[in-house]
Design a protein around this motif. Sequence first.
Motif, mmCIF file in Angstrom:
data_model
loop_
_atom_site.group_PDB
_atom_site.id
_atom_site.type_symbol
_atom_site.label_atom_id
_atom_site.label_comp_id
_atom_site.label_asym_id
_atom_site.label_seq_id
_atom_site.Cartn_x
_atom_site.Cartn_y
_atom_site.Cartn_z
ATOM 1 N N SER A 82 -7.191 -14.586 9.094
ATOM 2 C CA SER A 82 -8.082 -15.004 7.852
ATOM 3 C C SER A 82 -9.399 -14.464 8.133
ATOM 4 N N ARG A 83 -9.721 -13.871 9.171
ATOM 5 C CA ARG A 83 -11.171 -13.264 9.558
ATOM 6 C C ARG A 83 -11.188 -11.917 9.466
ATOM 7 N N PHE A 84 -10.215 -11.208 9.137
ATOM 8 C CA PHE A 84 -9.924 -9.417 9.315
ATOM 9 C C PHE A 84 -10.882 -9.016 8.017
ATOM 10 N N LEU A 85 -11.071 -7.709 8.381
ATOM 11 C CA LEU A 85 -11.956 -7.043 7.426
ATOM 12 C C LEU A 85 -11.392 -5.666 7.042
ATOM 13 N N THR A 86 -11.676 -5.093 6.061
ATOM 14 C CA THR A 86 -11.068 -3.652 5.515
ATOM 15 C C THR A 86 -11.696 -2.560 6.332
ATOM 16 N N SER A 87 -13.036 -2.974 6.996
ATOM 17 C CA SER A 87 -13.380 -1.582 7.657
ATOM 18 C C SER A 87 -14.274 -2.365 8.752
ATOM 19 N N VAL A 140 -4.642 -4.298 14.307
ATOM 20 C CA VAL A 140 -3.440 -5.172 13.893
ATOM 21 C C VAL A 140 -3.367 -4.986 12.272
ATOM 22 N N ALA A 141 -2.706 -4.575 11.499
ATOM 23 C CA ALA A 141 -2.712 -4.519 10.134
ATOM 24 C C ALA A 141 -1.267 -5.130 9.548
ATOM 25 N N PRO A 142 -1.386 -5.503 8.139
ATOM 26 C CA PRO A 142 -0.016 -5.669 7.445
ATOM 27 C C PRO A 142 0.712 -4.616 7.358
ATOM 28 N N THR A 143 1.963 -4.866 7.904
ATOM 29 C CA THR A 143 3.010 -3.681 7.774
ATOM 30 C C THR A 143 3.005 -2.946 6.627
ATOM 31 N N VAL A 161 -4.199 3.045 7.109
ATOM 32 C CA VAL A 161 -5.116 2.671 8.468
ATOM 33 C C VAL A 161 -5.621 4.203 8.814
ATOM 34 N N LYS A 162 -6.959 4.229 8.967
ATOM 35 C CA LYS A 162 -7.739 5.498 9.374
ATOM 36 C C LYS A 162 -8.935 5.158 10.377
ATOM 37 N N ILE A 163 -8.926 6.003 11.460
ATOM 38 C CA ILE A 163 -9.688 5.945 12.559
ATOM 39 C C ILE A 163 -10.706 7.277 12.485
ATOM 40 N N ASP A 164 -12.106 7.027 12.129
ATOM 41 C CA ASP A 164 -12.737 8.110 11.971
ATOM 42 C C ASP A 164 -12.344 9.307 10.645
ATOM 43 N N GLY A 165 -11.870 8.637 9.539
ATOM 44 C CA GLY A 165 -11.381 9.398 8.538
ATOM 45 C C GLY A 165 -9.970 10.143 8.988
ATOM 46 N N ILE A 225 -13.307 2.442 11.506
ATOM 47 C CA ILE A 225 -11.732 1.873 11.394
ATOM 48 C C ILE A 225 -11.865 1.574 9.623
ATOM 49 N N THR A 226 -10.759 2.007 8.949
ATOM 50 C CA THR A 226 -10.669 1.428 7.430
ATOM 51 C C THR A 226 -9.183 1.579 7.403
ATOM 52 N N ALA A 227 -9.117 0.585 6.123
ATOM 53 C CA ALA A 227 -7.614 0.515 5.673
ATOM 54 C C ALA A 227 -7.850 -0.108 4.367
ATOM 55 N N SER A 228 -6.830 -0.333 3.605
ATOM 56 C CA SER A 228 -6.661 -0.477 2.160
ATOM 57 C C SER A 228 -6.505 -2.187 2.040
ATOM 58 N N ALA A 229 -6.032 -2.849 3.131
ATOM 59 C CA ALA A 229 -5.990 -4.405 3.302
ATOM 60 C C ALA A 229 -6.804 -4.638 4.632
#
Length: 291
Positions: A36-41, A59-62, A68-72, A102-106
Motif C-alpha cells: 500500500s506504500r509503493f510508488l511508481t518512481s 517488487v512489481a505487480p506481475t 519496469v525501468k532502471i535508469d531508462g 526506477i520507474t514503472a506504470s504501476a
Amino acid sequence: HITTTKPALVAQYSPGGKYDNVVLADPFEMLIMPTSRFLTSYVVPTGAGDTQINYLNVVAPTSAISSVKIDGVTVPPASFTPIGTSGYSGAQRPVSLGEHRITASAPIGAWMYGFDGSEGYGYPAGALVTPLNANLSIVKTAGAPIVTVGSPVSYTIVVTNNGPDAVTGAAVADDFDAALTNVTWNCIASAGASCTANGVGDLQDLVTLPANGTVTYTIAATAPAAPTAIGNTATVTAPANANDPTPADNSSSANITVAAVGAAVPTMSEWALLLLAAALCAIGVAGMGRG
C-alpha cells in the motif's frame, strides 16, 4: 509474501561474511514497505563510494513487470520471479555506484543494498507518505423507541469504511446515558475487519476496517427506574494517518423514551386504529351536518 490481520512492521536481515562464508559482507537490517506504500518512481543512491557490490531489489505487480525501468532501461521480464500467489513478482538487479532512477506504470517497491569488506547497508528506496483516504460512517439505531421503566434496552451500531483505503486504529466511541445500567456490548466484524469482541460499560474501541469493511456492535442495557428521555451519540474517528472526506456522517444519535409501568404505550397498529377511528368520526359528523 507476508499478510497479517493486525498492523505489523517487517524487516529483512542480511547476515555477515563469516555466516555466509564470503569476504565482502557485513550484517544489516532493512525495513520492508507494504504494497500500500509503493510508488511508481524512485531516485535512490548506492552506499558509500567504496562499496563494491550493489543491488536493487524490485517488487512489481506481475501484470506490470514489462514496464519496469532502471535508469531508462527496461528490466528484462525474465528477471522477475513470481512471489507465491500474491500477484507480484520480484527481481534482483546489480547496479553501479551512484544514483539510480526506477520507474514503472504501476506502484512498485524498491530496495537498495550492498556490500564491501566488513561493510553492509540496505534500505527501502522510498514510500508513499501522503494520508490515506477513508470515508468512514456510523449508524446507531435503538431496538425500540419507547420502553417501560426497568425493562431491557438495546442498540445497534454499524461502522463502515466506504474506502478507498483501509484504515487501522479508527476510534469508535459511545458514552451511554448515565441512567442506563448493566450496559454490555459485543462486536462482529466483516471479513478483513477487526474489533474487540465484547465489553462492559461505555464503548471505546479501536478497529481495523478494509475498504467496504464493517463492524457491528450490539448493546444491551437496563432502563432506569423512573420515566425519562434518554439520548446519546456514537462516533467514529479516523486515525491520524487517514483523511475522512465526509466527517458529517461520523456521528449518529438514537433517542428513546422511558415510560412508567402501566402507561399507555401505543403500538404502531394501535396508532393506526386510533387514526382510523378519528377519520370515521369526522366523516360521521360531516354526514350529520348535511342531513
